[in-house]
Motif scaffolding. Structure first.
Motif, PDB file in Angstrom:
ATOM      1  N   MET A  14     -38.024  41.104 -67.142  1.00  0.00           N
ATOM      2  CA  MET A  14     -36.723  40.928 -67.365  1.00  0.00           C
ATOM      3  C   MET A  14     -36.000  40.680 -65.826  1.00  0.00           C
ATOM      4  O   MET A  14     -34.894  40.444 -65.747  1.00  0.00           O
ATOM      5  CB  MET A  14     -35.989  42.018 -68.037  1.00  0.00           C
ATOM      6  CG  MET A  14     -36.149  42.022 -69.618  1.00  0.00           C
ATOM      7  SD  MET A  14     -35.990  40.460 -70.237  1.00  0.00           S
ATOM      8  CE  MET A  14     -34.229  40.233 -70.353  1.00  0.00           C
ATOM      9  N   ASN A  15     -36.664  41.156 -64.840  1.00  0.00           N
ATOM     10  CA  ASN A  15     -36.201  41.143 -63.576  1.00  0.00           C
ATOM     11  C   ASN A  15     -36.131  39.612 -63.017  1.00  0.00           C
ATOM     12  O   ASN A  15     -36.998  38.867 -63.584  1.00  0.00           O
ATOM     13  CB  ASN A  15     -37.091  41.719 -62.435  1.00  0.00           C
ATOM     14  CG  ASN A  15     -37.110  43.340 -62.432  1.00  0.00           C
ATOM     15  OD1 ASN A  15     -36.292  43.928 -61.572  1.00  0.00           O
ATOM     16  ND2 ASN A  15     -37.432  43.935 -63.333  1.00  0.00           N
ATOM     17  N   LYS A  16     -35.133  39.665 -62.246  1.00  0.00           N
ATOM     18  CA  LYS A  16     -34.691  37.967 -61.757  1.00  0.00           C
ATOM     19  C   LYS A  16     -35.451  37.486 -60.767  1.00  0.00           C
ATOM     20  O   LYS A  16     -36.026  38.069 -59.747  1.00  0.00           O
ATOM     21  CB  LYS A  16     -33.321  37.963 -61.408  1.00  0.00           C
ATOM     22  CG  LYS A  16     -32.561  38.568 -62.489  1.00  0.00           C
ATOM     23  CD  LYS A  16     -32.238  37.522 -63.803  1.00  0.00           C
ATOM     24  CE  LYS A  16     -31.458  38.239 -64.700  1.00  0.00           C
ATOM     25  NZ  LYS A  16     -31.188  37.478 -66.059  1.00  0.00           N
ATOM     26  N   ASP A  17     -36.027  36.117 -60.780  1.00  0.00           N
ATOM     27  CA  ASP A  17     -36.642  35.327 -59.697  1.00  0.00           C
ATOM     28  C   ASP A  17     -35.604  35.441 -58.694  1.00  0.00           C
ATOM     29  O   ASP A  17     -34.632  34.873 -58.692  1.00  0.00           O
ATOM     30  CB  ASP A  17     -37.181  34.208 -60.107  1.00  0.00           C
ATOM     31  CG  ASP A  17     -37.565  33.165 -58.925  1.00  0.00           C
ATOM     32  OD1 ASP A  17     -37.493  33.546 -58.059  1.00  0.00           O
ATOM     33  OD2 ASP A  17     -37.618  31.881 -59.443  1.00  0.00           O
ATOM     34  N   PRO A  18     -35.864  35.907 -57.374  1.00  0.00           N
ATOM     35  CA  PRO A  18     -34.824  36.177 -56.226  1.00  0.00           C
ATOM     36  C   PRO A  18     -34.339  34.583 -55.643  1.00  0.00           C
ATOM     37  O   PRO A  18     -33.593  34.715 -55.052  1.00  0.00           O
ATOM     38  CB  PRO A  18     -35.425  36.914 -55.180  1.00  0.00           C
ATOM     39  CG  PRO A  18     -37.145  36.715 -55.549  1.00  0.00           C
ATOM     40  CD  PRO A  18     -37.328  36.531 -57.102  1.00  0.00           C
ATOM     41  N   LEU A  19     -35.222  33.644 -56.308  1.00  0.00           N
ATOM     42  CA  LEU A  19     -34.796  32.203 -55.556  1.00  0.00           C
ATOM     43  C   LEU A  19     -33.874  31.788 -56.429  1.00  0.00           C
ATOM     44  O   LEU A  19     -33.036  30.875 -56.151  1.00  0.00           O
ATOM     45  CB  LEU A  19     -36.160  31.290 -55.470  1.00  0.00           C
ATOM     46  CG  LEU A  19     -37.259  32.054 -54.582  1.00  0.00           C
ATOM     47  CD1 LEU A  19     -38.196  30.973 -54.415  1.00  0.00           C
ATOM     48  CD2 LEU A  19     -36.631  32.673 -53.212  1.00  0.00           C
ATOM     49  N   GLY A  21     -32.872  33.332 -60.035  1.00  0.00           N
ATOM     50  CA  GLY A  21     -32.244  33.950 -61.064  1.00  0.00           C
ATOM     51  C   GLY A  21     -32.762  34.102 -62.363  1.00  0.00           C
ATOM     52  O   GLY A  21     -32.376  34.782 -63.274  1.00  0.00           O
ATOM     53  N   SER A  22     -33.822  33.235 -62.493  1.00  0.00           N
ATOM     54  CA  SER A  22     -34.409  32.985 -63.792  1.00  0.00           C
ATOM     55  C   SER A  22     -35.312  34.367 -64.289  1.00  0.00           C
ATOM     56  O   SER A  22     -35.887  35.061 -63.194  1.00  0.00           O
ATOM     57  CB  SER A  22     -35.262  32.078 -63.643  1.00  0.00           C
ATOM     58  OG  SER A  22     -36.261  31.982 -64.895  1.00  0.00           O
ATOM     59  N   ASP A  63     -41.403  29.296 -63.164  1.00  0.00           N
ATOM     60  CA  ASP A  63     -40.555  27.988 -63.018  1.00  0.00           C
ATOM     61  C   ASP A  63     -41.346  27.299 -61.615  1.00  0.00           C
ATOM     62  O   ASP A  63     -41.232  25.970 -61.706  1.00  0.00           O
ATOM     63  CB  ASP A  63     -39.036  28.460 -62.959  1.00  0.00           C
ATOM     64  CG  ASP A  63     -38.357  28.663 -64.317  1.00  0.00           C
ATOM     65  OD1 ASP A  63     -39.104  28.332 -65.217  1.00  0.00           O
ATOM     66  OD2 ASP A  63     -37.554  29.654 -64.436  1.00  0.00           O
ATOM     67  N   ASN A  64     -41.398  28.120 -60.569  1.00  0.00           N
ATOM     68  CA  ASN A  64     -41.658  27.364 -59.402  1.00  0.00           C
ATOM     69  C   ASN A  64     -42.865  27.924 -58.752  1.00  0.00           C
ATOM     70  O   ASN A  64     -43.052  27.676 -57.489  1.00  0.00           O
ATOM     71  CB  ASN A  64     -40.397  27.433 -58.389  1.00  0.00           C
ATOM     72  CG  ASN A  64     -39.874  29.129 -58.390  1.00  0.00           C
ATOM     73  OD1 ASN A  64     -40.476  29.737 -57.537  1.00  0.00           O
ATOM     74  ND2 ASN A  64     -38.749  29.305 -58.795  1.00  0.00           N
ATOM     75  N   GLY A  65     -43.726  29.075 -59.270  1.00  0.00           N
ATOM     76  CA  GLY A  65     -44.747  29.898 -58.570  1.00  0.00           C
ATOM     77  C   GLY A  65     -44.434  30.669 -57.704  1.00  0.00           C
ATOM     78  O   GLY A  65     -45.611  31.237 -57.189  1.00  0.00           O
ATOM     79  N   VAL A  67     -43.820  34.179 -55.591  1.00  0.00           N
ATOM     80  CA  VAL A  67     -44.348  35.546 -56.056  1.00  0.00           C
ATOM     81  C   VAL A  67     -43.353  36.553 -55.264  1.00  0.00           C
ATOM     82  O   VAL A  67     -43.144  36.388 -54.199  1.00  0.00           O
ATOM     83  CB  VAL A  67     -46.005  35.726 -55.480  1.00  0.00           C
ATOM     84  CG1 VAL A  67     -46.364  37.332 -55.692  1.00  0.00           C
ATOM     85  CG2 VAL A  67     -46.756  34.885 -56.351  1.00  0.00           C
ATOM     86  N   PHE A  68     -42.889  37.684 -56.013  1.00  0.00           N
ATOM     87  CA  PHE A  68     -42.082  38.594 -55.561  1.00  0.00           C
ATOM     88  C   PHE A  68     -42.514  39.988 -56.386  1.00  0.00           C
ATOM     89  O   PHE A  68     -43.165  40.149 -57.202  1.00  0.00           O
ATOM     90  CB  PHE A  68     -40.590  38.217 -55.871  1.00  0.00           C
ATOM     91  CG  PHE A  68     -40.390  37.943 -57.154  1.00  0.00           C
ATOM     92  CD1 PHE A  68     -39.653  38.875 -58.087  1.00  0.00           C
ATOM     93  CD2 PHE A  68     -40.702  36.779 -57.932  1.00  0.00           C
ATOM     94  CE1 PHE A  68     -39.489  38.903 -59.362  1.00  0.00           C
ATOM     95  CE2 PHE A  68     -40.482  36.636 -59.251  1.00  0.00           C
ATOM     96  CZ  PHE A  68     -39.730  37.599 -60.079  1.00  0.00           C
ATOM     97  N   SER A  69     -41.673  40.934 -55.672  1.00  0.00           N
ATOM     98  CA  SER A  69     -41.657  42.395 -56.198  1.00  0.00           C
ATOM     99  C   SER A  69     -40.679  42.442 -57.317  1.00  0.00           C
ATOM    100  O   SER A  69     -39.596  42.339 -57.171  1.00  0.00           O
ATOM    101  CB  SER A  69     -41.466  43.279 -55.259  1.00  0.00           C
ATOM    102  OG  SER A  69     -42.452  43.392 -54.289  1.00  0.00           O
ATOM    103  N   ALA A  70     -41.438  42.636 -58.754  1.00  0.00           N
ATOM    104  CA  ALA A  70     -40.633  42.694 -59.760  1.00  0.00           C
ATOM    105  C   ALA A  70     -39.776  44.141 -59.863  1.00  0.00           C
ATOM    106  O   ALA A  70     -38.508  43.934 -60.509  1.00  0.00           O
ATOM    107  CB  ALA A  70     -41.130  42.407 -60.881  1.00  0.00           C
TER     108      ALA A  70
END
Length: 373
Positions: A14-19, A21-22, A63-65, A67-70
């Motif tokens: 449920m965390n948002k993609d930081p790029l 918001g997805s 959506d765009n590949g 990678v981030f800290s959830a």
């Protein structure tokens, strides 16, 4: 891949993609029990051992590949005077900084009004000043007294600076909303001028299965492709023996939003590497590691939590020496103090510095061990 139970996976997804918001994200790895800030050092072993630890949960945008800290919480990060990440004591790293200057020169980014955002201790900024460049820096954690540095975070209130070249070295990997930050810079600069961005790259981490390069203070893990998608046009490349990437772009070419695109998913095998590291350490006694930076801190917290297998950490940064590693409490020593610990072997955290380290350890008859060829 470390398994994440279904309840945790659902929560992290449920965390948002930081790029963008997805919420269309997938958990790909969890690393347990590492310090909140790896480059923080402590005055005593007791303070180091009680410093806060967290889990790092990596997710990939479907959506765009990216990678981030959830589970990244920006409010947990406080870069105070215990934070020491300066690498300029190394000749190899100084050569890297000179290489950056050549890249800036080749791309016509010098002899202009320059702003370095996140200038740190201002070492690189001072290198530019020393060759006659017109440059100012901005950083809330700056410790010096230079009139050329604004001790603050960058925001649109600094639009009046009107830089022609903006330098952003090792900043974006620490920011909760990196694309938004670049948009803020572009807007504040009236979409004029060029930006130079430098970050570590996920490409090297995955190619080398470098579990020690996953840590909480880095909340974004860029590839050259995911970084260049910020702009409609840019140039970029790999350097620092492929551990870092850079991108140069016209601020007028920044996108309004990140589009969906095809991408590759990753087969994460960091747990296999951690097992290999534990086996490596178990084969040696009278052991130290070289490098009290983020790699070394993460390695120790994964491999020797109780500080029973590795005696100490060697580092050439005077600001780190005679302090202790967060989480484990390993002492950080000067190279000249190696004899006091009767060290037979040293594991080198970053092979980039191997020749420099050999010059110090060869006369002492100490064996050097690298984590990879």
């Amino acid at each position: 891949m470390i398994n994440v139970n279904s309840q945790e996976a659902k929560r992290y997804s449920m965390n948002k993609d930081p790029l963008t918001g997805s919420s269309n994200n997938k958990v790909i790895y969890e690393q347990k029990g590492v310090p909140v800030i790896q480059n923080m050092v402590y005055a005593t072993a007791e303070l180091a051992r009680v410093s806060k630890k967290v889990n790092v949960v990596l997710a990939q945008s479907m959506d765009n590949g990216f990678v981030f800290s959830a589970n990244f919480d920006e409010s947990m990060i406080n870069y105070d005077q215990r934070y020491q990440n300066e690498q300029s004591n190394s000749r190899f790293f100084q050569d890297h900084l000179n290489n950056i200057i050549q890249i800036l020169k080749i791309n016509n980014l010098l002899n202009k009004k320059i702003l370095e955002i996140g200038c740190g201790k201002a070492y690189f900024m001072n290198m530019l000043l020393n060759i006659g460049e017109d440059v100012i820096g901005i950083d809330p954690a700056y410790e010096g007294d230079s009139m050329k540095v604004i001790k603050d975070s960058f925001s649109n209130k600094y639009a009046h600076l009107g830089a022609e070249t903006i330098i952003l070295r090792h900043v974006l990997e620490h920011l909760a909303k990196p694309f938004h930050f670049i948009q803020t810079i572009a807007k504040a600069n009236d979409y004029l001028g060029h930006i130079y961005i430098e970050v570590p790259t996920l490409e090297w981490i995955l190619a080398n299965n470098a579990s020690e390069d996953v840590f909480y203070e880095h909340c974004n893990y860029f590839t050259l492709e995911t970084l260049q998608q910020f702009f409609t046009e840019s140039v970029g490349g790999h350097f620092f023996n492929n551990q870092y990437i850079y991108v140069i772009a016209d601020l007028g070419k920044i996108k309004k939003e990140i589009e969906k695109r095809e991408f590759k998913t990753y087969d994460i095998r960091f747990q296999d590497r951690i097992t290999e590291y534990r086996n490596l350490v178990s084969k040696h006694s009278n052991l130290a590691i070289w490098g009290a930076g983020a790699k070394g801190s993460t390695f120790l917290n994964l491999i020797d939590k109780d500080a029973t297998k590795i005696k100490c950490v060697v580092d050439i940064n005077p600001k780190k020496q005679d302090n202790f590693i967060g989480g484990t409490g390993h002492p950080i020593i000067k190279p000249k103090d190696l004899g006091n610990y009767k060290i037979d072997s040293i594991i080198v955290m970053n092979v980039n510095y191997l020749n420099e380290i050999k010059a110090i350890t060869d006369p002492l008859g100490i064996k050097l061990i690298t984590l990879r060829n």
